[in-house]
Design a protein around this motif. Structure first.
Motif, short mmCIF file in Angstrom:
data_model
loop_
_atom_site.label_atom_id
_atom_site.label_comp_id
_atom_site.label_asym_id
_atom_site.label_seq_id
_atom_site.Cartn_x
_atom_site.Cartn_y
_atom_site.Cartn_z
N GLN A 2 4.25 -0.35 0.65
CA GLN A 2 2.91 -0.23 1.21
C GLN A 2 2.56 -1.49 1.99
O GLN A 2 3.06 -2.57 1.70
CB GLN A 2 1.89 -0.03 0.10
CG GLN A 2 2.05 1.26 -0.66
CD GLN A 2 0.97 1.38 -1.71
OE1 GLN A 2 -0.15 0.94 -1.53
NE2 GLN A 2 1.32 1.99 -2.82
N THR A 4 -0.77 -2.97 5.07
CA THR A 4 -2.04 -2.72 5.72
C THR A 4 -1.85 -2.86 7.23
O THR A 4 -1.27 -3.85 7.69
CB THR A 4 -3.10 -3.73 5.24
OG1 THR A 4 -3.22 -3.62 3.81
CG2 THR A 4 -4.45 -3.48 5.88
N ARG A 45 -4.42 1.60 5.05
CA ARG A 45 -3.23 1.43 4.21
C ARG A 45 -2.17 2.37 4.73
O ARG A 45 -2.44 3.53 5.04
CB ARG A 45 -3.53 1.74 2.75
CG ARG A 45 -4.34 0.68 2.06
CD ARG A 45 -3.64 -0.65 1.97
NE ARG A 45 -2.64 -0.64 0.92
CZ ARG A 45 -1.83 -1.65 0.67
NH1 ARG A 45 -1.89 -2.75 1.39
NH2 ARG A 45 -0.95 -1.59 -0.29
N VAL A 46 -0.96 1.85 4.86
CA VAL A 46 0.15 2.64 5.37
C VAL A 46 1.35 2.52 4.43
O VAL A 46 1.44 1.59 3.62
CB VAL A 46 0.56 2.20 6.80
CG1 VAL A 46 -0.54 2.50 7.80
CG2 VAL A 46 0.93 0.72 6.84
N ARG A 47 2.23 3.49 4.56
CA ARG A 47 3.51 3.43 3.87
C ARG A 47 4.54 3.12 4.94
O ARG A 47 4.50 3.69 6.04
CB ARG A 47 3.83 4.76 3.21
CG ARG A 47 5.11 4.74 2.37
CD ARG A 47 5.35 6.04 1.65
NE ARG A 47 5.60 7.14 2.55
CZ ARG A 47 6.78 7.43 3.09
NH1 ARG A 47 7.83 6.69 2.81
NH2 ARG A 47 6.91 8.45 3.91
N GLN A 65 -0.73 6.11 4.05
CA GLN A 65 -0.56 6.11 2.61
C GLN A 65 -1.41 7.22 2.03
O GLN A 65 -2.60 7.28 2.30
CB GLN A 65 -0.95 4.76 2.01
CG GLN A 65 -0.86 4.70 0.52
CD GLN A 65 0.54 4.83 0.00
OE1 GLN A 65 1.50 4.37 0.63
NE2 GLN A 65 0.70 5.45 -1.12
N THR A 66 -0.82 8.11 1.29
CA THR A 66 -1.57 9.17 0.62
C THR A 66 -1.34 9.08 -0.88
O THR A 66 -0.33 8.56 -1.33
CB THR A 66 -1.15 10.56 1.12
OG1 THR A 66 0.24 10.73 0.89
CG2 THR A 66 -1.47 10.73 2.60
#
Length: 67
Positions: A2, A4, A45-47, A65-66
């Motif tokens: 993860q 940002t 937020r990202v993966r 990001q989920t």
């Protein structure tokens, strides 16, 4: 992993993320396109998926990001 979203340029579809330790890591259009994203806003937020180590480390996928 993860991170940002930190920067994003709509024209080039590239930008950078901040890892959780504060380290910035750039991504290119190929990594952005691999995540099927249309837009990315700083603070989201990202993966990410990363290959390589040290200075050779690069992002190959950016997606939201989920839970």
């Amino acid at each position: 992993m993860q991170a940002t979203a930190y920067t994003y340029d709509e024209t080039t579809r590239s930008g950078s993320v901040l890892l959780d330790d504060g380290t910035p890591l750039p991504f290119d259009a190929a990594a952005f396109d691999a995540g099927d994203l249309l837009l990315l806003r700083p603070g989201q937020r990202v993966r990410i998926e990363v290959t390589g180590e040290g200075d050779a480390r690069r992002i190959v996928l950016v997606t939201l990001q989920t839970l």
